[in-house]
Design a protein around this motif. Structure first.
Motif, mmCIF file in Angstrom:
data_model
loop_
_atom_site.group_PDB
_atom_site.id
_atom_site.type_symbol
_atom_site.label_atom_id
_atom_site.label_comp_id
_atom_site.label_asym_id
_atom_site.label_seq_id
_atom_site.Cartn_x
_atom_site.Cartn_y
_atom_site.Cartn_z
ATOM 1 N N ALA A 31 35.454 42.928 118.952
ATOM 2 C CA ALA A 31 35.823 44.329 118.715
ATOM 3 C C ALA A 31 35.520 44.745 117.274
ATOM 4 N N GLU A 32 35.777 43.856 116.318
ATOM 5 C CA GLU A 32 35.466 44.169 114.923
ATOM 6 C C GLU A 32 33.968 44.332 114.701
ATOM 7 N N GLN A 33 33.173 43.500 115.380
ATOM 8 C CA GLN A 33 31.735 43.636 115.249
ATOM 9 C C GLN A 33 31.246 44.966 115.798
ATOM 10 N N LEU A 34 31.767 45.377 116.953
ATOM 11 C CA LEU A 34 31.369 46.659 117.520
ATOM 12 C C LEU A 34 31.783 47.818 116.624
ATOM 13 N N LYS A 35 32.964 47.742 116.030
ATOM 14 C CA LYS A 35 33.413 48.795 115.121
ATOM 15 C C LYS A 35 32.527 48.856 113.887
ATOM 16 N N SER A 36 32.197 47.691 113.321
ATOM 17 C CA SER A 36 31.334 47.673 112.143
ATOM 18 C C SER A 36 29.937 48.214 112.469
ATOM 19 N N LYS A 37 29.434 47.882 113.651
ATOM 20 C CA LYS A 37 28.125 48.392 114.046
ATOM 21 C C LYS A 37 28.155 49.908 114.197
ATOM 22 N N ALA A 38 29.217 50.425 114.791
ATOM 23 C CA ALA A 38 29.328 51.878 114.955
ATOM 24 C C ALA A 38 29.442 52.585 113.605
ATOM 25 N N LYS B 23 45.826 26.445 122.783
ATOM 26 C CA LYS B 23 44.707 26.594 121.860
ATOM 27 C C LYS B 23 43.570 27.400 122.484
ATOM 28 N N LEU B 24 43.274 27.149 123.747
ATOM 29 C CA LEU B 24 42.210 27.894 124.408
ATOM 30 C C LEU B 24 42.565 29.373 124.543
ATOM 31 N N GLN B 25 43.819 29.662 124.854
ATOM 32 C CA GLN B 25 44.257 31.055 124.952
ATOM 33 C C GLN B 25 44.142 31.743 123.597
ATOM 34 N N HIS B 26 44.561 31.043 122.533
ATOM 35 C CA HIS B 26 44.495 31.618 121.192
ATOM 36 C C HIS B 26 43.044 31.875 120.776
ATOM 37 N N GLU B 27 42.144 30.969 121.094
ATOM 38 C CA GLU B 27 40.735 31.162 120.754
ATOM 39 C C GLU B 27 40.136 32.331 121.532
ATOM 40 N N GLU C 291 37.874 37.900 121.276
ATOM 41 C CA GLU C 291 37.888 39.307 121.661
ATOM 42 C C GLU C 291 38.116 40.209 120.448
ATOM 43 N N LEU C 292 39.017 39.802 119.553
ATOM 44 C CA LEU C 292 39.236 40.591 118.341
ATOM 45 C C LEU C 292 37.987 40.608 117.466
ATOM 46 N N HIS C 293 37.324 39.461 117.347
ATOM 47 C CA HIS C 293 36.111 39.392 116.528
ATOM 48 C C HIS C 293 35.007 40.262 117.125
#
Length: 694
Positions: free
Chosen positions: A615-622, A602-606, A611-613
């Motif tokens: 990355a999505e935030q950085l992409k949306s900001k760009a 569970k900790l590995q999955h979180e 990290e994916l979230h």
């Protein structure tokens, strides 16, 4: 169960109730009672406590009889006395203020109800304090029928001591420095007079009441601000549903007159949209409730918003505000409200009056018109709280949270192998299965146990600083409703001021560092006269925990035993030892070891999801920066009252730190910073880059 051995009284609770049959005790129990809690007295401690309690009751009754003939004045004399004490001169109070000094004409409808608060002045400091041994009713505090109807509909039958003493003083326009034990109703002690004074001002001016921001309430955390705003909205809504003639049961249709009598409020906290808050501020609400950072942010950057018209300033949970490092922010807020300083009413409430709070009161309150109200002694606990302590058998290595550099899996593995975790799960599955708050020292420990509770079938939610504001509010609301949640796993974020109805038990997974934090943690239960229970896990080898237990022992000696709510003829001592059978602890220890692989997955999955979230935030900001580049760069930069260096210094070394962290920081300033690994290599690398560019 009470065990007596060699005239030494020891209190123990055993889930299996084995000792009630045998009547025997172990050496460890006797040493716990005699050495740590020091119950070894010439006569039983319970009898002595009962005797002291009866003596205090007799002395209080005698004092009330003596004061009955001299303390009460007529209503008109009381109003004149309060008006003379709070008089600043009609010339000092501008005619443009709606909340002017109370006069005899404005208080004529209240003459039959208002009583003079008994004050005493300290000759050395000149500060007045209030004492009122006789309990009062709501209709004796000078409140209107509209507010009385709202209180009656909420089921508030009688004011608490802090409310009975603070409300008359606040209605008279005096500055208030109030101190009361946690859970005593301090929020209503300042909200009720605020609503009463605003209603009186609107009655006096009519529909031509000028729109202006007149009240500012400052709280340390977002959760406290949301709770205070909810209580205010409830009081205003209930008072608007009843007519001014005092109808208590039949609700009436809101007329046009009642519509302009309705009070408006705005919540300013972080984590919520700035633009929505700026839009609400443009409508000039009557009351603002918020946290220091967001209030200053809007005061400096929101268009057409100032604090020049503030006439009532409230600083609630002042000791927590200072502990979180908001002293500079509070000074700035007081400075922003300085336009009406000559006639502004300031109320400061705190559970403790330490030197920091006194320093805050010195520059925020007006010395000539402040009234100090003490209801309970500093760091005292309510008498309806039963405290239990469970001693761990194994010795664990204690790691300071500020120095804990373990990775997430190492921390989780060590926690799951510890006896403390098995004991906590045994308690939550056997003894305390509902309406329980569990406090931890680390945010990641809270999250780890939320995962463990989900695996073992215990319904729990988590509350800590790593969650978003919407997640925090959802967790609090889920635990308040209680239909699908039995446990609230939290850090000290929930230790101050939160009033959650029906909390039966508070569990301390780790004892806090000082008595103040312990008082606020266990104050989430046994509120408003109800019975509650606090259970703490401790190691006898831990010096800090032993010191805290000795302080609690000294307090317990001053209280009488509690009446058992299940059996009124039996009495429960305030300090008890709780024991668990070794078989239950071993069973949970084995279950925890078997769950390590599941927790690791569970900790590995979180971690991957985070990290994916990100990355999505950085992409949306760009993407937003590319599409709306011109609009973004054309906005004016938001400003702050401090420079960047001063702000970083305060944020990094003061806010949210403990006295131990501050001591370590002062030592580093004196001896120089501690050299970090690879520091010289980084400096040399940066010099090479500069040399190549040159």
């Amino acid at each position: 169960m009470v065990l007596v051995k060699d005239d030494c009284l020891v209190y123990t609770i055993d889930d299996e109730q084995i000792d009630q049959q045998t009547g025997e005790s172990t050496d460890s129990e006797v040493s716990f009672g005699a050495d740590l809690l020091d119950w070894g007295l010439p006569q039983p401690a319970v009898a002595r406590a009962v005797e002291r309690h009866e003596t205090r009751l007799r002395e209080t009754e005698d004092l009330q009889e003596k004061l009955a003939h001299t303390s009460e004045l007529g209503a008109s004399e009381a109003v004149k006395h309060l008006s003379n004490q709070s008089e600043l001169g009609s010339s000092e109070r501008g005619s443009n203020t709606a909340l002017a000094r109370p006069t005899d004409d404005r208080f004529k409808p209240l003459l039959k109800r208002l009583r003079r608060p008994k004050t005493s002045r300290d000759e050395g400091t000149g500060v007045e304090s209030v004492s009122n041994p006789r309990p009062l009713a709501w209709d004796e505090l000078g409140l209107s029928s509209r507010v009385l109807s709202a209180l009656d509909s909420l089921g508030w039958m009688q004011p608490t001591p802090i409310q009975a003493r603070a409300i008359p003083v606040a209605l008279a326009g005096r500055d208030v420095l109030g101190s009361a034990v946690t859970g005593s109703g301090k929020t209503a002690a300042f909200l009720i007079p605020i609503i009463e004074r605003l209603h009186e001002a609107r009655r006096a001016t009519g529909p031509r009441y000028p729109a202006s921001i007149r009240v500012l309430i400052v709280l340390p955390t977002r959760e406290l601000a949301v709770q205070c705003h909810s209580v205010l909205e409830t009081l205003c809504e209930r008072s608007a549903q009843y007519t001014a003639q005092g109808a208590k049961s039949a609700s009436v249709r809101i007329t046009e007159r009642q519509e302009w009598m309705r009070l408006r409020s705005v919540l300013l906290v972080g984590g919520l949209a700035l633009k929505a808050q700026e839009l609400a501020l443009r409508h000039q609400p009557d009351i603002i409730i918020g946290t220091p950072g967001r209030i200053i942010d809007h005061a400096r950057n929101a268009p057409n918003f100032t604090l020049d018209d503030i006439e009532i300033l409230v600083l609630d949970e002042a000791d927590r505000l200072l502990q979180m490092g908001f002293m500079d922010e509070l000074r700035e807020i007081v400075r922003l409200c300085a336009a009406n300083a000559r006639y502004r009413q300031t109320m400061l409430f705190s559970a403790t009056l330490d030197p920091g709070v006194e320093e805050l009161a010195h520059f925020a309150l007006a010395t000539e018109r402040v009234v100090t109200i003490h209801v309970d002694a500093t760091f005292h606990l309510v008498a309806t709280l039963a405290q239990e302590f469970l001693k761990l058998q194994t010795t664990e290595v204690v790691i300071d949270p500020a120095q804990d550099d373990r990775d997430t899996w190492t921390h989780a593995n060590e926690v799951m192998q510890s006896e403390r975790a098995a004991v906590l799960l045994a308690l939550c599955s056997r003894s305390f299965t509902r309406r329980t708050m569990v406090f931890f020292a680390r945010k990641r420990t809270v999250h780890l146990f939320r995962l463990i509770f989900d695996l073992v079938g215990l319904r729990a939610v988590e509350l800590h600083g790593n969650l978003t504001q919407s997640q925090r509010l959802d967790a609090l609301e889920g635990f308040r409703v209680g239909s699908n949640v039995d446990f609230l796993l939290c850090t000290d974020l929930a230790a101050r001021g939160l009033d959650i109805h029906g909390v039966e038990t508070v569990l301390n997974y780790e004892l806090p560092g000082d008595l103040r934090e312990y008082v606020h943690r266990v104050g989430r239960t046994a509120r408003a006269g109800r019975h509650g229970r606090a259970v703490s896990l401790f190691q006898q080898a831990n010096r800090k925990e032993r010191h805290l237990l000795r302080q609690l022992r000294d307090q317990a000696k001053r209280h009488a035993p509690l009446a058992d709510p299940l059996n009124p003829h039996e009495q429960v001592p305030i300090l008890v030892e709780r024991r668990l059978p070794a078989s239950a602890v071993r069973e949970w220890h084995e279950r925890l070891l078997s769950m390590r692989s599941s927790i690791h997955e569970k900790l590995q999955h979180e971690r991957v999801e985070r990290e994916l979230h990100r990355a999505e935030q950085l992409k949306s900001k760009a993407d937003n920066l590319i599409v709306h580049e011109q609009e973004i760069y054309s906005r004016p930069a938001r400003t702050w009252f401090q420079g960047k260096s001063a702000r970083n210094r305060v944020t990094g070394h003061t806010r949210g730190t403990t006295p131990e962290h501050e001591t370590r920081h002062r030592r580093q300033q004196k001896n120089g910073p501690i050299a970090k690994k690879y520091t010289n290599n980084r400096r040399m690398a940066s010099r090479r880059v500069v040399t190549k560019r040159a």
